[in-house]
Design an enzyme around this catalytic site. Structure first.
Site, PDB file in Angstrom:
ATOM      1  N   LYS A  84       0.845  -1.198   0.000  1.00 35.28           N
ATOM      2  CA  LYS A  84       0.000   0.000   0.000  1.00 35.28           C
ATOM      3  C   LYS A  84       0.881   1.249   0.000  1.00 35.28           C
ATOM      4  O   LYS A  84       1.900   1.294   0.702  1.00 35.28           O
ATOM      5  CB  LYS A  84      -0.899  -0.014   1.241  1.00 35.28           C
ATOM      6  CG  LYS A  84      -1.968   1.062   1.272  1.00 35.28           C
ATOM      7  CD  LYS A  84      -2.831   0.906   2.531  1.00 35.28           C
ATOM      8  CE  LYS A  84      -3.963   1.907   2.605  1.00 35.28           C
ATOM      9  NZ  LYS A  84      -4.756   1.758   3.852  1.00 35.28           N
ATOM     10  N   SER A 159      -9.782   2.053   2.930  1.00 34.39           N
ATOM     11  CA  SER A 159      -8.946   2.820   2.045  1.00 34.39           C
ATOM     12  C   SER A 159      -8.003   1.962   1.205  1.00 34.39           C
ATOM     13  O   SER A 159      -7.505   2.405   0.182  1.00 34.39           O
ATOM     14  CB  SER A 159      -8.104   3.807   2.853  1.00 34.39           C
ATOM     15  OG  SER A 159      -7.223   3.103   3.736  1.00 34.39           O
ATOM     16  N   SER A 183      -9.607  -0.578   7.047  1.00 33.67           N
ATOM     17  CA  SER A 183      -9.123  -0.474   5.669  1.00 33.67           C
ATOM     18  C   SER A 183      -8.398  -1.697   5.119  1.00 33.67           C
ATOM     19  O   SER A 183      -8.077  -1.731   3.929  1.00 33.67           O
ATOM     20  CB  SER A 183      -8.215   0.740   5.524  1.00 33.67           C
ATOM     21  OG  SER A 183      -8.997   1.900   5.573  1.00 33.67           O
TER      22      SER A 183
HETATM   23  N1  GLN Z   1     -12.841   3.956   6.254  1.00 40.77           N
HETATM   24  C1  GLN Z   1     -12.280   4.355   7.509  1.00 40.77           C
HETATM   25  C2  GLN Z   1     -11.984   5.828   7.471  1.00 40.77           C
HETATM   26  O1  GLN Z   1     -12.312   6.418   6.526  1.00 40.77           O
HETATM   27  C3  GLN Z   1     -11.082   3.515   7.807  1.00 40.77           C
HETATM   28  C4  GLN Z   1      -9.818   4.048   7.293  1.00 40.77           C
HETATM   29  C5  GLN Z   1      -8.645   3.154   7.539  1.00 40.77           C
HETATM   30  O2  GLN Z   1      -8.762   2.089   8.136  1.00 40.77           O
HETATM   31  N2  GLN Z   1      -7.493   3.617   7.118  1.00 40.77           N
HETATM   32  O3  GLN Z   1     -11.443   6.384   8.368  1.00 40.77           O
END
Ligand code: GLN
Length: 507
Positions: A84, A159, A183
């Site tokens: 990532k 994400s 994410s």
């Molecule tokens: N979707 C969650 C957010 O927007 C999780 C993000 C993540 O785990 N990096 O914060």
């Protein structure tokens, strides 16, 4: 070997050890697949922001040389991986999906990356993500979204949609994601892959660009539970460069997969993570997993975690607060982008910072910086941030109480299957709701895994089931995850990903 790219990492590691293939052949096969299906922001999967073909092949060559000498660096030596774009990679661009880091090439490796290199895994490239890991759909990437291999009109989760889509589209057998609120797990659920958020402190955060430091944790994204265990063992373990790193050995995760059994295991279904608001097809698949586990000998009961309903609210104060502080370092002086304010002849440092941050950050990042700055401001700190931290403690206590009754907790990973592009991008609350089931684990620091649970009847898209365990008991995720995986294989006649539509090869 056309199907080389479809094989699991464990299988490939065995093939490498037996001399049936070479790392160069395998890495080239992955690169060819990337070339064939990944495309661009406008077409294809678009899982990668940056592909390092030359570097990966060079690492593969070195791996083959180690194998020839009989000195492989690890079980996974020679098996490619994608990372990532939130993790620092020496010599490779690291953008965090943001324009503000365009052109930044870190002079160092994150510990996770260093461990991948030390274990001999060629790094194929960097995967797409929501800007600074804020989002659940990858639509907030400044470089255009990633598409879900199951349906190119739908989101791959976020994400870390790039990592999950790359694994689901057979571009790489292994990937690294990061999970601050889900994410790794939510993208895994909506793409039919396996994703793990380790115990907080179980995997080093050194070189992982911080979103919310008290929640962030890197973890594996793979096609099988065994592959996740193998990768987790490579990246896990104490790191003196991360002050929150746990100074204890990584539990025996691969062994847990091999000795998987749920006989007599106490499994708690979380009452608050299901029911209303969860798509019918998600609930059907989840109930089916519960029934299968019961038949396999698990002792399933319902447990209540009454404060989970405040998890989302607490998270969306704590995360923006920490993010607003972490993101202050992107000041146009130290990294990446620098924009001069239009029409100002000798701009001050402040003017350059303001112009750069205005141009460099996307709407979601700005929204959270404003929210977080407000929540932390004097006079409001106690009412917002302070309250959220108190809720966090209550959620941790819910987990403690639950784990006195049961060994693991079970819930759907996400309330819905993959939604369509554009459906929620302008409705932040609807987007945030997708993390309702994954967030409690981050707030309490406990580990979680998402395993494919089948396809929803109404749309034929993947559903994920989540297993949560007490801190440091990551081995339980693998023990239960491997059982679910094998029961599901029987139920669906093999790996779910084999049911995904063939991807069109791009010209
Ligand atoms: N979707 C969650 C957010 O927007 C999780 C993000 C993540 O785990 N990096 O914060």
């Amino acid at each position: 070997m056309a199907d080389l790219v479809r094989r699991s990492a464990a299988d490939l590691a065995a093939a490498l050890a037996a001399g049936e293939t070479s790392s160069v052949e395998l890495t080239q096969a992955c690169l060819d697949r990337v070339e064939a299906v990944d495309g661009t922001a406008d077409s294809g999967i678009h899982a990668f922001l940056h592909v390092d073909a030359a570097g990966a092949l060079q690492q593969a060559q070195a791996s083959d040389e180690r194998r020839a000498l009989g000195t492989p660096a690890s079980h996974l030596d020679g098996v490619p991986v994608a990372v990532k774009d939130l993790l620092a990679t020496r010599g490779l661009p690291t953008t965090c999906g943001s324009r503000i880091l365009a052109g930044w090439v870190p002079p160092y490796d994150a510990t996770v990356v260093e461990r991948l290199r030390a274990a001999g895994l060629p790094i194929l490239g960097k995967t797409n993500m929501d800007e600074f890991a804020m989002g659940s759909s990858t639509e907030h990437s400044a470089y255009g979204p990633t598409r879900n291999p199951w349906d190119l009109t739908r989101i791959p989760g976020g994400s870390g949609g790039g990592s999950a889509a790359a694994v689901a589209a057979f571009e790489t057998p292994l990937a690294i994601g990061t999970d601050t609120g889900g994410s790794v797990r939510q993208p895994a659920a909506v793409t039919g892959t396996v994703g793990v958020k380790p115990t907080y402190g179980g995997v080093s955060r050194y070189g992982l660009v911080a979103l919310a430091s008290s929640l962030d944790q890197a973890g594996p994204v793979t096609r099988t539970v065994l592959d996740a265990a193998m990768l987790h063992e490579v990246i896990g373990g104490h790191d003196p460069r991360d002050s929150t790193s746990i100074d204890a050995p990584v539990p025996a995760l691969v062994d847990a997969v091999h000795s998987a059994d749920v006989t007599g295991l106490r499994v708690g279904v979380v009452r608050e993570l299901g029911g209303e608001g969860y798509q019918a097809g998600v609930r059907v698949r989840f109930d089916e997993v519960v029934a299968l586990l019961t038949t396999a000998g698990a002792d399933v009961v319902e447990v209540s975690c009454p404060h989970f309903e405040y998890g989302l609210g607490a998270y969306y104060l704590i995360l923006p607060s920490e993010a607003s502080s972490n993101l202050a370092k992107f000041d146009a002086m130290r990294y990446g982008l620098r924009v001069g304010p239009a029409g100002v002849e000798a701009p001050s440092a402040e003017q350059v910072m303001a112009a750069t941050r205005a141009a460099g950050f996307g709407a979601e990042v700005k929204r959270r910086i404003i929210l977080g700055t407000y929540a932390l401001s004097s006079g409001y700190y106690d009412a917002y941030y302070g309250s959220a931290q108190r809720v966090r403690t209550l959620i941790a206590r819910d987990f403690d109480a639950a784990f006195e009754q049961v060994d693991v907790l079970l819930s759907p990973t996400a309330p819905t299957t993959a939604f369509r592009f554009g459906e929620r991008v302008d409705a932040p609350l609807a987007m945030y709701l997708n993390d309702i089931a994954t967030i409690p684990a981050n707030l309490a620091g406990v580990p979680g895994i998402s395993v494919p649970a089948g396809l929803a009847d109404e749309d034929g898209l993947p559903v994920g089931v989540q297993v949560l365990a007490p801190a440091l008991a990551d081995d339980r995720l693998y023990r239960v995850g491997a059982v679910i995986e094998s029961l599901l294989r029987e139920r669906w006649g093999g790996s779910l990903l084999d049911l995904a539509p063939e991807l069109e090869v791009l010209a």
